[in-house]
Write a protein that holds these residues in place. Structure first.
Motif, mmCIF file in Angstrom:
data_model
loop_
_atom_site.group_PDB
_atom_site.id
_atom_site.type_symbol
_atom_site.label_atom_id
_atom_site.label_comp_id
_atom_site.label_asym_id
_atom_site.label_seq_id
_atom_site.Cartn_x
_atom_site.Cartn_y
_atom_site.Cartn_z
ATOM 1 N N UNK A 90 0.827 -1.203 0.000
ATOM 2 C CA UNK A 90 0.000 0.000 0.000
ATOM 3 C C UNK A 90 0.863 1.256 0.000
ATOM 4 N N UNK A 91 2.003 1.225 0.683
ATOM 5 C CA UNK A 91 2.874 2.401 0.760
ATOM 6 C C UNK A 91 4.101 2.163 -0.106
ATOM 7 N N UNK A 92 4.291 3.050 -1.090
ATOM 8 C CA UNK A 92 5.431 2.919 -1.989
ATOM 9 C C UNK A 92 6.379 4.109 -1.897
ATOM 10 N N UNK A 93 6.155 4.969 -0.924
ATOM 11 C CA UNK A 93 7.042 6.099 -0.727
ATOM 12 C C UNK A 93 6.499 7.033 0.334
ATOM 13 N N UNK A 94 7.378 7.891 0.831
ATOM 14 C CA UNK A 94 7.035 8.876 1.852
ATOM 15 C C UNK A 94 7.549 10.226 1.381
ATOM 16 N N UNK A 95 6.730 11.262 1.554
ATOM 17 C CA UNK A 95 7.125 12.631 1.236
ATOM 18 C C UNK A 95 7.105 13.421 2.536
ATOM 19 N N UNK A 96 8.245 14.006 2.907
ATOM 20 C CA UNK A 96 8.366 14.751 4.156
ATOM 21 C C UNK A 96 8.678 16.216 3.885
ATOM 22 N N UNK A 97 8.013 17.076 4.627
ATOM 23 C CA UNK A 97 8.193 18.520 4.521
ATOM 24 C C UNK A 97 8.703 19.067 5.855
ATOM 25 N N UNK A 98 9.260 20.245 5.812
ATOM 26 C CA UNK A 98 9.911 20.824 6.987
ATOM 27 C C UNK A 98 9.010 21.817 7.714
ATOM 28 N N UNK A 99 9.444 22.210 8.902
ATOM 29 C CA UNK A 99 8.767 23.240 9.671
ATOM 30 C C UNK A 99 9.104 24.627 9.150
ATOM 31 N N UNK A 100 8.446 25.632 9.706
ATOM 32 C CA UNK A 100 8.564 27.013 9.216
ATOM 33 C C UNK A 100 10.007 27.515 9.204
ATOM 34 N N UNK A 101 10.785 27.175 10.212
ATOM 35 C CA UNK A 101 12.149 27.695 10.297
ATOM 36 C C UNK A 101 13.209 26.725 9.842
ATOM 37 N N UNK A 102 12.804 25.548 9.406
ATOM 38 C CA UNK A 102 13.777 24.530 9.026
ATOM 39 C C UNK A 102 13.875 24.338 7.536
ATOM 40 N N UNK A 103 14.468 23.204 7.169
ATOM 41 C CA UNK A 103 14.533 22.824 5.772
ATOM 42 C C UNK A 103 14.553 21.303 5.691
ATOM 43 N N UNK A 104 14.722 20.805 4.485
ATOM 44 C CA UNK A 104 14.636 19.362 4.246
ATOM 45 C C UNK A 104 15.709 18.575 4.991
ATOM 46 N N UNK A 105 16.769 19.231 5.447
ATOM 47 C CA UNK A 105 17.859 18.550 6.128
ATOM 48 C C UNK A 105 17.711 18.532 7.649
ATOM 49 N N UNK A 106 16.554 18.930 8.170
ATOM 50 C CA UNK A 106 16.309 18.887 9.616
ATOM 51 C C UNK A 106 16.628 17.474 10.122
ATOM 52 N N UNK A 107 17.258 17.370 11.275
ATOM 53 C CA UNK A 107 17.802 16.084 11.745
ATOM 54 C C UNK A 107 16.780 14.965 11.817
ATOM 55 N N UNK A 108 15.570 15.228 12.249
ATOM 56 C CA UNK A 108 14.575 14.154 12.360
ATOM 57 C C UNK A 108 14.136 13.669 10.980
ATOM 58 N N UNK A 109 13.947 14.595 10.055
ATOM 59 C CA UNK A 109 13.555 14.199 8.698
ATOM 60 C C UNK A 109 14.649 13.348 8.056
ATOM 61 N N UNK A 110 15.903 13.740 8.255
ATOM 62 C CA UNK A 110 17.021 12.965 7.712
ATOM 63 C C UNK A 110 17.086 11.579 8.360
ATOM 64 N N UNK A 111 16.842 11.508 9.662
ATOM 65 C CA UNK A 111 16.879 10.220 10.365
ATOM 66 C C UNK A 111 15.768 9.293 9.861
#
Length: 189
Positions: A5-26
């Motif tokens: 059912x799941x073939x991928x995940x798309x993650x977005x950042x918070x207002x002051x962050x970016x795609x490299x925020x530590x939790x998103x990268x983890x």
């Protein structure tokens, strides 16, 4: 053999962050080999702050998510959408507007601004009908566990919550716990 059912995940950042925020990268690293796309909203790519208004962010998601699905050779409805704080909120609003998704992962969802519990960001909750995972610190000033318990029943889809003990809006020591929670929840779908 049926497709997952799941073939991928798309993650977005918070207002002051970016795609490299530590939790998103983890999360991206921890879910491998499942494709995880971490995206920047356009204002971050242009080095601007504060964030664009919600209509512009939503228009971007309605354009970008189908493009990601096409790159992954799947349907938008087989992607889990989400992100941190504002980014997760924008994904939940896009789904409430009708964007297909396999589910939502909402990290540190901003239920309301700090010290303004009357300014709820829940008006779109009744339009969400996909599985949702909310992960927040139990001391997050953007919403307490008690406040979430009051408002999450408005969501039509199944809702799971994970509370990070002693953590606030940007959990500093919980990436491993967050990755495990997301992986376990995805497996349950």
């Amino acid at each position: 053999m049926s497709r997952p059912i799941v073939e991928g995940v798309v993650l977005t950042h918070g207002a002051g962050g970016d795609r490299d925020q530590h939790t998103l990268a983890a999360i991206a690293e921890g879910l491998s080999p499942l494709p995880v796309e971490r995206i920047n909203f356009p204002y971050r790519n242009q080095g601007r702050r504060p964030p664009d208004r919600a209509p512009k962010l939503l228009a971007f998601l309605h354009e970008e998510v189908p493009a990601i699905a096409a790159r992954l050779e799947t349907d938008v409805g087989r992607l889990v959408l989400g992100g941190r704080s504002m980014g997760g909120r924008m994904c939940s609003m896009a789904v409430a507007e009708g964007m297909a998704a396999a589910g939502l992962v909402l990290l540190s969802y901003p239920l309301h601004p700090p010290k303004k519990p009357e300014s709820l960001r829940t008006g779109h909750f009744p339009e969400i009908d996909v599985p949702c995972l909310f992960i927040s610190g139990d001391r997050d000033p953007f919403g307490s566990p008690e406040e979430f318990a009051q408002h999450l029943p408005a969501i039509k889809g199944p809702v799971s919550t994970v509370w990070l003990e002693g953590e606030r809006h940007d959990p500093k020591r919980a990436d491993e716990q967050i990755v495990a929670a997301v992986a376990g929840w995805l497996a349950s779908l």
